[in-house]
Design an enzyme around this catalytic site. Structure first.
Site, PDB file in Angstrom:
ATOM      1  N   GLU A   1       0.858  -1.186   0.000  1.00 30.79           N
ATOM      2  CA  GLU A   1       0.000   0.000   0.000  1.00 30.79           C
ATOM      3  C   GLU A   1       0.891   1.232   0.000  1.00 30.79           C
ATOM      4  O   GLU A   1       1.930   1.250   0.661  1.00 30.79           O
ATOM      5  CB  GLU A   1      -0.880  -0.002   1.265  1.00 30.79           C
ATOM      6  CG  GLU A   1      -1.692   1.277   1.426  1.00 30.79           C
ATOM      7  CD  GLU A   1      -2.776   1.192   2.486  1.00 30.79           C
ATOM      8  OE1 GLU A   1      -2.615   0.412   3.444  1.00 30.79           O
ATOM      9  OE2 GLU A   1      -3.775   1.922   2.352  1.00 30.79           O
TER      10      GLU A   1
ATOM     11  N   CYS B   1      -6.771   1.079   3.209  1.00 29.22           N
ATOM     12  CA  CYS B   1      -7.667   2.248   3.196  1.00 29.22           C
ATOM     13  C   CYS B   1      -7.484   3.047   1.908  1.00 29.22           C
ATOM     14  O   CYS B   1      -8.393   3.752   1.472  1.00 29.22           O
ATOM     15  CB  CYS B   1      -7.385   3.138   4.389  1.00 29.22           C
ATOM     16  SG  CYS B   1      -7.774   2.365   5.957  1.00 29.22           S
TER      17      CYS B   1
ATOM     18  N   ASN C   1     -12.242  -3.179   1.218  1.00 31.11           N
ATOM     19  CA  ASN C   1     -11.259  -3.279   2.291  1.00 31.11           C
ATOM     20  C   ASN C   1     -11.893  -2.760   3.567  1.00 31.11           C
ATOM     21  O   ASN C   1     -12.444  -1.654   3.578  1.00 31.11           O
ATOM     22  CB  ASN C   1     -10.025  -2.429   1.978  1.00 31.11           C
ATOM     23  CG  ASN C   1      -9.036  -2.421   3.141  1.00 31.11           C
ATOM     24  OD1 ASN C   1      -8.408  -3.441   3.413  1.00 31.11           O
ATOM     25  ND2 ASN C   1      -8.927  -1.298   3.842  1.00 31.11           N
ATOM     26  N   GLU C   2     -11.838  -3.562   4.616  1.00 32.50           N
ATOM     27  CA  GLU C   2     -12.385  -3.177   5.921  1.00 32.50           C
ATOM     28  C   GLU C   2     -13.782  -2.586   5.777  1.00 32.50           C
ATOM     29  O   GLU C   2     -14.086  -1.529   6.320  1.00 32.50           O
ATOM     30  CB  GLU C   2     -11.406  -2.239   6.645  1.00 32.50           C
ATOM     31  CG  GLU C   2     -10.086  -2.943   6.948  1.00 32.50           C
ATOM     32  CD  GLU C   2      -9.176  -2.222   7.931  1.00 32.50           C
ATOM     33  OE1 GLU C   2      -9.405  -1.038   8.195  1.00 32.50           O
ATOM     34  OE2 GLU C   2      -8.244  -2.877   8.429  1.00 32.50           O
TER      35      GLU C   2
HETATM   36  O1  AHR Z   1      -2.049  -1.158   7.069  1.00 31.62           O
HETATM   37  C1  AHR Z   1      -2.482   0.139   7.343  1.00 31.62           C
HETATM   38  C2  AHR Z   1      -4.000   0.252   7.305  1.00 31.62           C
HETATM   39  O2  AHR Z   1      -4.570  -0.524   8.309  1.00 31.62           O
HETATM   40  C3  AHR Z   1      -4.672  -0.254   6.060  1.00 31.62           C
HETATM   41  O3  AHR Z   1      -4.692   0.690   5.066  1.00 31.62           O
HETATM   42  C4  AHR Z   1      -6.046  -0.559   6.507  1.00 31.62           C
HETATM   43  O4  AHR Z   1      -6.649  -1.582   5.773  1.00 31.62           O
HETATM   44  C5  AHR Z   1      -5.894  -0.894   7.975  1.00 31.62           C
HETATM   45  O5  AHR Z   1      -6.774  -0.198   8.749  1.00 31.62           O
END
Ligand code: AHR
Length: 640
Positions: free
Chosen positions: A49, A236, A358-359
């Site tokens: 990321e 995120c 994601n999440e």
């Molecule tokens: O790994 C950092 C963040 O942690 C990621 O972007 C997210 O998916 C999680 O909350």
């Protein structure tokens, strides 16, 4: 074999005894004829990321900051000085293209303008290496543009272009600079002297030594983890803090100057110099399966003001995923397959896994997930789709997500666990009781967070202990990746992280070495084993004295015993192989340890790195001492 016979003799004497003079604290019985489950071939991967400047200012080999003048603060990264009768303004009247609206307009009347860019923490340079400077320009200007790489007052390299006539359309200029010495913190100085008006955009400075725009030293760190999959591009980041800056893969391919750069939710600007095409190339180089994650039609649910895409506009987001699959896997006769071929990769990338969301959690996500899945499976029935779990790894949202996933035949469930080392140590059996017939687990993000969130040995030991449980349950947990991956020191938003770097250096944290050790020593199948006197109660909490897993490497014909001792005292184990087994007597031992569990690595000192030895003359059974605060891998060669 780099050790001397004497050293070998001492080691064998200390660690291995055909007959134990004292009873060992634990007996590890390994039932070599009782195998199962198989280790998922994808078990250990990486999660990529652009957080902590992992890409811009990181893996992306671009040395300048904000060469496109698109950052929220248009002048970020630049110092612009002008003489009398000179103007330098950032405008957007005649843009390079619609994705790249801003550029620098310089107006001079027998005068000068100086532009200085210092990159991130100064520009690191290597003597004799060729650096390609490029920029786009247009205008009516007569004069000279000189570009130099400067450290303090000293010019390390210089070149220039003379402008004699107008340039009616945007044109790309390439210059080469080769510095005369190594420095870590140079700056680029561009001096314009003359008369007229010149538009400038998309400055770029990159060493010729890059791989598809990526830094080789960081690539090598990834390679040495031998990841089986790459989950990308977030996190995120995929969700965005509004749908406006959600990750859209189509904006990240093609010529860099045409990619629509934007601020990410980690607070900095992304050029997308590494976009989806480069991620796929990266997977290919690493021999890892791509696992791209797509926005599920909603911005980050953890942050306030979540934006949901109206139901009648969701098709566009679903179409993005279908188009991606055509781009990655389609024949060159398809529209998106042809785009891939035009970028230089006619062969398909064979993407088999994708994630939606994601999440994310709750009914809005479930409704969207169902719509994505239906459309994807209709066209690509063999592509496996990962369902996103919530940010929590226990509690109501988590339970409800799992209930929905099971009732709706989800294939793979993405769990994220950020917890204390104590939590990891107390939950190594987490997956023992998971339904063997339910969705598989992708542990897409996890890391032990110590007080102060230090990247120390304590965190790494807790992760290693937990990973013995992942491996033992690899029929359920089919993929796992630590998070986050990278941290540019001084530019980070999140610690702990696996790999730390700056402009010219890089080091692996203790957690990095745990990932590496486990990845290199996976084996193909779990071998049943039991440990005596395993339970360790501390103030009512249930831990283990030692955490272990045994696997078998079929090709190498080796038993792989991993034992983690996260405690401050040495622990002895009597290792007894049960069943039909004969040892060749050869063993490879890898140990990761340090004097203090608070020890960390740094640019200056790698305190916590694995040490490897090869031993001979091992007989079954034998005693092994797990040092305080240690991860141990014992590879026993079998005679089959
Ligand atoms: O790994 C950092 C963040 O942690 C990621 O972007 C997210 O998916 C999680 O909350």
């Amino acid at each position: 074999m780099r050790f001397t016979t004497v050293f070998l003799f001492i080691l064998v004497t200390l660690l291995f005894f055909g007959d134990s003079p004292l009873p060992a604290q634990h007996i590890l019985e390994v039932y070599v004829d009782q195998m199962g489950p198989r280790i998922s071939p994808l078990l250990y991967g990486i999660f990529f990321e652009d957080i902590n400047h992992a890409v811009d200012g990181g893996l992306y080999a671009e040395l300048l900051r904000n060469g496109s003048f698109e950052h929220t603060n248009r002048r970020e990264g630049w110092v612009i000085e002008r003489g009398e009768r000179a103007r330098a303004t950032i405008v957007s009247e005649e843009p390079l293209n619609r994705n790249n609206p801003n550029y620098l307009k310089v107006e001079l009347e027998d005068s000068a303008v100086k532009l200085v860019n210092t990159g991130y923490d100064g520009i690191p340079l290597k003597r004799g290496e060729i650096y390609l400077l490029s920029f786009y320009t247009k205008g009516d200007f007569s004069g000279k543009l000189s570009a130099s790489l400067v450290k303090g007052e000293e010019k390390l390299a210089e070149t220039d272009v003379v402008f004699q006539q107008g340039i009616p359309n945007w044109q790309k200029i390439f210059l080469k600079l080769s510095p005369k010495k190594d420095v870590t913190d140079a700056r680029l100085v561009v001096l314009l002297e003359g008369t007229g008006c010149l538009l400038l955009d998309m400055f770029s400075l990159m060493s010729e030594k890059n791989w598809h725009g990526m830094r080789e030293d960081l690539l090598r760190m990834l390679e040495s983890l031998r990841p089986s999959f790459v989950r990308f591009p977030g996190g995120c980041l995929v969700e965005g803090d509004s749908l406006e800056n959600a990750y859209r893969w189509k904006e990240t391919i093609g010529p860099v100057e045409e990619r629509r750069s934007k601020r990410n939710l980690w607070g900095y600007h992304q050029s997308f110099g590494i976009g989806f095409y480069e991620y796929l190339l990266l997977c290919e180089r690493l021999g890892a399966k791509p696992l791209p994650i797509f926005n599920a039609g909603m911005s980050c649910q953890v942050r306030s003001g979540t934006q949901y895409c109206p139901a009648d506009q969701l098709d566009e987001w679903i179409q993005d995923v279908l188009d991606f699959l055509e781009f990655a896997n389609g024949s060159v006769d398809t529209p998106w397959g042809a785009v891939r071929a035009s970028l230089g990769h006619p062969e398909p990338f064979n993407v088999e896994y994708i994630g939606i969301g994601n999440e994310n959690w709750g009914p809005p996500y479930h409704i969207n997930f169902e719509k994505f899945r239906k459309a994807i499976k209709e066209k690509y029935p063999n592509v496996k789709i990962v369902f996103s779990g919530p940010p929590s790894y226990e509690g109501t949202n988590f339970r409800q997500a799992w209930k929905w996933a099971k009732e709706n035949d989800v294939e793979i469930f993405d769990e994220h666990i950020y917890a204390s080392p104590e939590w990891f140590l107390a939950n190594t059996d987490r997956y023992d009781t998971y339904d063997r017939n339910g969705p598989k687990v992708l542990l897409g993000e996890y890391a032990a967070h110590t007080p102060g969130r230090k990247n120390n040995l304590q965190a790494a030991l807790a992760e290693a202990a937990f990973m013995t449980g992942l491996e033992r349950n690899s029929d359920v947990v089919i993929m796992a990746s630590y998070a986050p991956l990278f941290n540019r020191v001084g530019w980070s938003q999140w610690v702990p992280d696996l790999i730390w770097f700056d402009g010219y250096r890089v080091f692996g944290t203790p957690s990095y070495y745990v990932q590496k050790i486990f990845s290199e020593n996976r084996g193909d199948v779990v071998v049943r084993s039991t440990l005596t006197n395993e339970e360790y109660r501390v103030f009512g909490y249930r831990y283990k004295h030692l955490y272990h897993v045994v696997t078998y490497d079929q090709k190498g014909e080796e038993l792989i015993i991993k034992v983690v001792n996260p405690w401050p005292e040495d622990k002895s184990v009597w290792i007894d192989l049960k069943g039909k087994v004969e040892l060749t007597g050869e063993a490879r031992i890898v140990v990761l340890t340090s004097a203090d569990q608070l020890d960390e690595n740094s640019f200056e000192e790698l305190k916590v790195v694995p040490k490897e030895n090869v031993l001979f003359g091992i007989k079954n059974p034998f005693e092994y001492t797990c040092k305080a605060f240690s991860v141990n891998v014992i590879r026993l060669k079998l005679r089959r």
